[in-house]
Design a protein around this motif. Structure first.
Motif, PDB file in Angstrom:
ATOM      1  N   SER A  71       0.865  -1.173   0.000  1.00 53.28           N
ATOM      2  CA  SER A  71       0.000   0.000   0.000  1.00 53.28           C
ATOM      3  C   SER A  71       0.907   1.231   0.000  1.00 53.28           C
ATOM      4  N   CYS A  72       0.386   2.336  -0.518  1.00 52.79           N
ATOM      5  CA  CYS A  72       1.206   3.535  -0.693  1.00 52.79           C
ATOM      6  C   CYS A  72       1.552   4.140   0.675  1.00 52.79           C
ATOM      7  N   PRO A  73       2.827   4.438   0.929  1.00 59.49           N
ATOM      8  CA  PRO A  73       3.224   5.037   2.219  1.00 59.49           C
ATOM      9  C   PRO A  73       2.667   6.445   2.416  1.00 59.49           C
ATOM     10  N   ASN A  91      -2.000  10.479   2.236  1.00 56.91           N
ATOM     11  CA  ASN A  91      -2.932  11.327   1.489  1.00 56.91           C
ATOM     12  C   ASN A  91      -3.194  10.800   0.071  1.00 56.91           C
ATOM     13  N   CYS A  92      -2.554   9.695  -0.277  1.00 56.28           N
ATOM     14  CA  CYS A  92      -2.678   9.159  -1.635  1.00 56.28           C
ATOM     15  C   CYS A  92      -4.114   8.697  -1.888  1.00 56.28           C
ATOM     16  N   ILE A  93      -4.657   8.997  -3.081  1.00 60.17           N
ATOM     17  CA  ILE A  93      -6.040   8.614  -3.374  1.00 60.17           C
ATOM     18  C   ILE A  93      -6.225   7.103  -3.424  1.00 60.17           C
ATOM     19  N   SER A  94      -5.126   6.360  -3.554  1.00 64.02           N
ATOM     20  CA  SER A  94      -5.274   4.902  -3.626  1.00 64.02           C
ATOM     21  C   SER A  94      -5.840   4.332  -2.324  1.00 64.02           C
ATOM     22  N   HIS A  95      -5.791   5.106  -1.239  1.00 65.73           N
ATOM     23  CA  HIS A  95      -6.340   4.614   0.031  1.00 65.73           C
ATOM     24  C   HIS A  95      -7.852   4.797   0.102  1.00 65.73           C
ATOM     25  N   ARG A 128       7.858   4.305  -7.252  1.00 57.66           N
ATOM     26  CA  ARG A 128       7.111   5.513  -7.569  1.00 57.66           C
ATOM     27  C   ARG A 128       5.639   5.147  -7.727  1.00 57.66           C
ATOM     28  N   CYS A 129       4.799   5.786  -6.903  1.00 59.54           N
ATOM     29  CA  CYS A 129       3.377   5.472  -6.908  1.00 59.54           C
ATOM     30  C   CYS A 129       2.733   6.017  -8.177  1.00 59.54           C
ATOM     31  N   ARG A 130       1.931   5.200  -8.817  1.00 61.31           N
ATOM     32  CA  ARG A 130       1.253   5.597 -10.041  1.00 61.31           C
ATOM     33  C   ARG A 130       0.176   6.651  -9.764  1.00 61.31           C
ATOM     34  N   TYR A 131      -0.345   6.680  -8.536  1.00 59.88           N
ATOM     35  CA  TYR A 131      -1.466   7.576  -8.248  1.00 59.88           C
ATOM     36  C   TYR A 131      -1.018   8.934  -7.723  1.00 59.88           C
ATOM     37  N   CYS A 132      -0.103   8.949  -6.746  1.00 58.77           N
ATOM     38  CA  CYS A 132       0.308  10.241  -6.189  1.00 58.77           C
ATOM     39  C   CYS A 132       1.656  10.690  -6.745  1.00 58.77           C
ATOM     40  N   GLU A 133       2.305   9.814  -7.554  1.00 57.80           N
ATOM     41  CA  GLU A 133       3.551  10.182  -8.227  1.00 57.80           C
ATOM     42  C   GLU A 133       4.711  10.393  -7.267  1.00 57.80           C
TER      43      GLU A 133
HETATM   44 ZN   LIG Z   1       0.483   6.984  -3.712  1.00 60.68          ZN
END
Ligand SMILES: [Zn+2]
Length: 152
Positions: free
Chosen positions: A108-110, A113-117, A137-142
């Motif tokens: 899960s994205c660290p 605030n990432c929208i993936s959550h 590198r997260c695809r959603y929050c970059e």
């Molecule tokens: Zn993210």
């Protein structure tokens, strides 16, 4: 008399032996692959002496074959690990580890605030090695993260 120092790890009949894991990464790898949730017998050695690494972890899982895709994920945490598939006490195959280009649905994205959550999406990260350090590198929050920040 048996030489105990040569028998750090008892042989297994069938399964997978992951050796030369940098000390400290063994537990993470167990979580990553959900190995502890299987009902197979697992032997874990932590902080074993190693000539190449100083100290290493080792994981042996009976009656389980690590897939090539799993071996590549393993490369994220233990690029120098060796993966031997064992049948009838013999090594029948050594898997080569290659860093995957991307990892989906594992971490899960660290970034809290990432929208993936908040969205029903599969986590997606691009993987790059920068100066020998693996970055995600997260695809959603970059945002980009060091591997030690990645949690399963
Ligand atoms: Zn993210």
């Amino acid at each position: 008399m048996m030489n105990k120092s040569q028998l750090q790890v008892e042989a297994i009949h069938n399964g997978t032996v992951i050796d030369h894991i940098p000390a400290g990464q063994g537990i993470k790898i167990l979580q990553l692959f959900g190995l502890a949730q299987t009902h197979e017998k697992i032997t874990v050695g932590l902080n074993l002496p190693s000539k190449a690494l100083g100290a290493k972890d080792i994981i042996k899982v009976e009656n389980t074959r690590l897939s090539a895709a799993q071996a590549n994920q393993l490369a994220l945490f233990a690029p120098q690990a060796t993966v031997n598939l064992i049948e009838d006490f013999e090594v029948v195959e050594k898997l080569q580890l290659q860093l995957p280009e991307k990892v989906e649905g594992v971490f899960s994205c660290p970034n809290s605030n990432c929208i993936s959550h908040n969205e029903p999406v599969t986590s997606k990260f691009r993987v790059r090695a920068v100066d020998g350090q693996v970055r995600f590198r997260c695809r959603y929050c970059e945002k980009s993260f060091h591997r030690d920040m990645m949690a399963v």
